[in-house]
Design an enzyme around this catalytic site. Structure first.
Site, PDB file in Angstrom:
ATOM      1  N   LYS A  58       0.860  -1.191   0.000  1.00  0.00           N
ATOM      2  CA  LYS A  58       0.000   0.000   0.000  1.00  0.00           C
ATOM      3  C   LYS A  58       0.892   1.235   0.000  1.00  0.00           C
ATOM      4  O   LYS A  58       1.734   1.408   0.897  1.00  0.00           O
ATOM      5  CB  LYS A  58      -0.893  -0.043   1.244  1.00  0.00           C
TER       6      LYS A  58
HETATM    7  O1  G3P Z   1      -7.868   2.166   5.305  1.00  0.00           O
HETATM    8  C1  G3P Z   1      -8.214   3.395   4.795  1.00  0.00           C
HETATM    9  C2  G3P Z   1      -9.603   3.880   5.083  1.00  0.00           C
HETATM   10  O2  G3P Z   1     -10.519   2.853   4.881  1.00  0.00           O
HETATM   11  C3  G3P Z   1      -9.783   4.631   6.361  1.00  0.00           C
HETATM   12  O3  G3P Z   1     -11.106   4.741   6.773  1.00  0.00           O
HETATM   13  O4  G3P Z   1     -12.841   5.326   8.428  1.00  0.00           O
HETATM   14  O5  G3P Z   1     -10.445   5.959   8.869  1.00  0.00           O
HETATM   15  O6  G3P Z   1     -11.761   7.118   7.128  1.00  0.00           O
HETATM   16  P1  G3P Z   1     -11.552   5.852   7.847  1.00  0.00           P
END
Ligand code: G3P
Length: 218
Positions: free
Chosen positions: A87
């Site tokens: 990633k």
């Molecule tokens: O892994 C990246 C992403 O899915 C993060 O999600 O909920 O922290 O905005 P969030």
């Protein structure tokens, strides 16, 4: 549509796997920190433990932000398991690194994508997955789902093989709209997947079936 779980929590990953609908895992440095995983050896062991649970791809994020550092980290991460996808953040050196990895058959997930232009760059560099963060766009009053639509259109126009991995999915409407638009993958918490199970007519219908059965069978 593939379902990835967005967590580094082994119990949640096991639960989603046992449900039988899990296609992969995405992690990020915040999620690893949330589980208290620190130090390179522990981080690598944790990724291996995740790979041992799931059948699909496991995204492991680099910490380096310079080209050389990203390449070094990515080449180490892929030695953990064949399921590892590197990633890489959507930055200049990240795009260069995605191209480098792509040329060498190393799979990548381009993360922190918030615009169609960024998604186009990631596809041109050969990213396996692109991760637009829809929830975080909604958080700042921009339509995250509209971005998924834009990227779908652009990728289809040119037959890019990069898979749209809708990330930062917060609720079932995000998930279902992504499925309608044609996102290849969604990644979200376990609660979003299990929330799909719920319907009051299912609950009341099942209660009635069981009650009727009991009336006759005791
Ligand atoms: O892994 C990246 C992403 O899915 C993060 O999600 O909920 O922290 O905005 P969030």
């Amino acid at each position: 549509m593939k379902f990835f779980i967005d967590t580094a929590n082994l119990n949640e990953i096991k639960e989603a796997h046992e449900l039988g609908v899990l296609d992969g895992v995405t992690t990020n440095p915040s999620l690893m920190a949330k589980e208290g995983i620190k130090g390179k050896d522990n981080v690598f062991k944790h990724y291996k433990a995740i790979c041992n649970i799931v059948d699909g791809d496991v995204s492991a994020e680099v910490i380096a932000t310079d080209f050389t550092g990203i390449i070094k980290e990515g080449e180490e991460l892929v030695t953990i398991d064949d399921k590892i996808v590197v990633k890489v953040p959507m930055i200049k050196d990240g795009v260069r690194a995605i191209k480098y990895f792509s040329d060498r058959g190393i799979r990548t997930n381009c993360t922190l994508v918030f615009s169609a232009g960024q998604a186009l760059l990631a596809a041109k560099a050969g990213a396996t997955y692109v991760s637009p963060f829809i929830g975080r766009l909604d958080d700042i009053s921009q339509d995250g789902l509209e971005l998924i639509e834009q990227i779908r259109l652009i990728y289809d126009n040119y037959s890019y093989e990069t898979q749209i991995l809708a990330a930062s999915v917060r609720h079932t409407m995000h998930l279902l709209k992504c499925a309608e638009i044609g996102a290849d993958v969604m990644t979200g918490p376990l609660s979003v997947m299990t929330a799909l199970l719920n319907h009051p007519l299912t609950d009341s219908g099942l209660a009635k079936f069981l009650a009727d059965h009991k009336k006759v069978n005791g």
